[in-house]
Motif scaffolding. Structure first.
Motif, mmCIF file in Angstrom:
data_model
loop_
_atom_site.group_PDB
_atom_site.id
_atom_site.type_symbol
_atom_site.label_atom_id
_atom_site.label_comp_id
_atom_site.label_asym_id
_atom_site.label_seq_id
_atom_site.Cartn_x
_atom_site.Cartn_y
_atom_site.Cartn_z
ATOM 1 N N LEU A 29 0.816 -1.219 0.000
ATOM 2 C CA LEU A 29 0.000 0.000 0.000
ATOM 3 C C LEU A 29 0.848 1.266 0.000
ATOM 4 O O LEU A 29 0.299 2.370 0.067
ATOM 5 C CB LEU A 29 -0.941 -0.004 1.211
ATOM 6 N N GLU A 46 -10.791 -0.836 6.310
ATOM 7 C CA GLU A 46 -10.267 0.363 5.646
ATOM 8 C C GLU A 46 -10.724 0.447 4.184
ATOM 9 O O GLU A 46 -10.733 1.527 3.600
ATOM 10 C CB GLU A 46 -8.741 0.379 5.724
ATOM 11 N N GLN A 47 -11.111 -0.699 3.640
ATOM 12 C CA GLN A 47 -11.630 -0.708 2.280
ATOM 13 C C GLN A 47 -13.113 -0.352 2.239
ATOM 14 O O GLN A 47 -13.576 0.328 1.326
ATOM 15 C CB GLN A 47 -11.403 -2.087 1.647
#
Length: 405
Positions: free
Chosen positions: A118, A348-349
């Protein structure tokens, strides 16, 4: 699943005492709550103990670990003596140490890979894993010495030290007043002098074993069952008294009110007298603040009397998953740490209620599955080996190398 639990009971050490499934059930609840609390943004975390009391699942885990240790190693002490008990404790410490190092490697690789994929350093900084990038060899050495403990990886080192302390203290299980007196005195000295085990990155251990030992040994004293007429009964409970129950209830109500007020308005303590505000703002977890200690003991006292030893619902299908998790705490705990970071990545997605439901249900299912696999393996390992009878062996034709009778 219930057959696995019954099998675990039958396969437990023959100490003459029935397994206390209440301990397994509440330990399973604590392990699930640890998973929930380690997932940032998990809505279910608003309902865990840390948000409604001046204690959380860690205190519950340590108290129940002490209870189980007092029950198991106290029985070993009475049957086989101090030397064998010390050896058993060292063997368990070795198992915990290997599990901790394995979890450290897997968790570090998991977080590091995610951070690289990420393109962010936030995970490494937040979980205190950034030193592996700066001083990898020194960080590894200090981790092996337990002087470096990344976030979420500080409970097993605490447990390791507590079991090491139990080795010299195990003979005092037969004298609980002396054990608790010495433990309480040590706790006061540690709190007054601010003593702690040294940590590599500065300061001391996040969970100071020199303070948390009081909660652990309190559990040991509650779990130890003296032998009587060659048999063991159930662990002696603290006698019920209406005033003591009312005091315990008051402690929990005041703690819940303080947590709710702080959650609703973070500046609400500003209007309190300075001394009172400082006390409430400094309920530290590292040194096991007296408020945290009293809160978990009050909760344990009430639950111990509200849920009797032979409570039928603890053996029900609803309770079975948590009992199974509690009976196999080490693999379940390690799996929960790994899953918690995956849950964080998932939320978080997408943090909607569907993802929230998926993360918590999937986490629970995997943890129960790990407990079931561990239970199955233990039963297979402890099952007697079925050897074929002599007359069931196939006949062997004589040959030049086969002696003829």
């Amino acid at each position: 699943m219930r057959s696995l639990i019954r099998g675990a009971q039958e396969a437990s050490p023959k100490s003459g005492a029935r397994r206390d499934l209440r301990v397994d059930f509440f330990r399973g609840i604590a392990l699930f709550c640890i998973f929930i609390d380690h997932v940032p943004g998990n809505w279910l975390g608003l309902l865990t103990l840390r948000n409604i009391a001046l204690c959380d699942a860690t205190e519950a885990f340590v108290l129940l670990a002490g209870y189980a240790a007092g029950l198991a190693y106290g029985a070993t002490l009475d049957r086989r003596g101090f030397t064998f008990t010390a050896a058993s404790l060292l063997r368990r410490v070795g198992t915990l140490y290997v599990a901790h190092i394995f979890l450290l490697v897997v968790f570090t690789a998991q977080v590091g890979f995610s951070a690289a994929a990420l393109d962010t350093t936030a995970y490494l900084d937040e979980l205190h894993l950034d030193v592996f990038a700066e001083q990898p060899y020194q960080a590894l050495l200090q981790a092996l010495l337990l002087r470096f403990q990344p976030a979420f990886l500080d409970i097993l080192p605490l447990y390791i030290v507590l079991l090491l302390l139990l080795i010299p203290a195990s003979p005092l299980l037969r004298h609980p007043a002396v054990l608790l007196g010495l433990s309480g005195a040590g706790y006061l000295v540690v709190r007054l002098l601010d003593l702690n085990l040294p940590g590599w990155t500065g300061g001391g251990w996040f969970f100071n074993p020199l303070a948390w030992q009081l909660l652990f040994f309190a559990g040991c004293a509650l779990g130890y069952v003296p032998r009587a007429a060659g048999r063991r009964g159930t662990p002696p409970a603290v006698p019920f008294h209406p005033l003591l129950a009312a005091a315990a209830g008051l402690v929990l109500v005041v703690g819940a009110a303080a947590m709710l007020i702080a959650y609703a308005d973070a500046d609400s303590f500003a209007g309190l007298p300075e001394n009172v505000a400082l006390v409430l703002a400094d309920v530290d977890k590292t040194g096991l603040h007296p408020f945290r200690l009293v809160s978990i003991l009050a909760l344990a006292y009430l639950l111990g009397h509200l849920v009797p030893f032979d409570a039928g619902w603890v053996r029900s299908r609803v309770a079975a998953p948590f009992v199974l998790m509690g009976q196999h705490g080490l693999p379940v705990f390690c799996t929960g740490i790994f899953l918690s970071f995956l849950g964080r990545l998932a939320l978080e997605q997408a943090e909607g209620w569907l993802m929230q439901l998926a993360v918590n249900l999937a986490g629970l299912a995997v943890l129960v599955g790990v407990g079931a696999i561990a239970a199955w393996y233990r039963l297979r390992e402890q099952a007697p080996v079925q050897r074929p009878a002599a007359d069931a062996l196939p006949d062997v034709a004589p040959s030049s190398t086969t002696p003829v009778q």
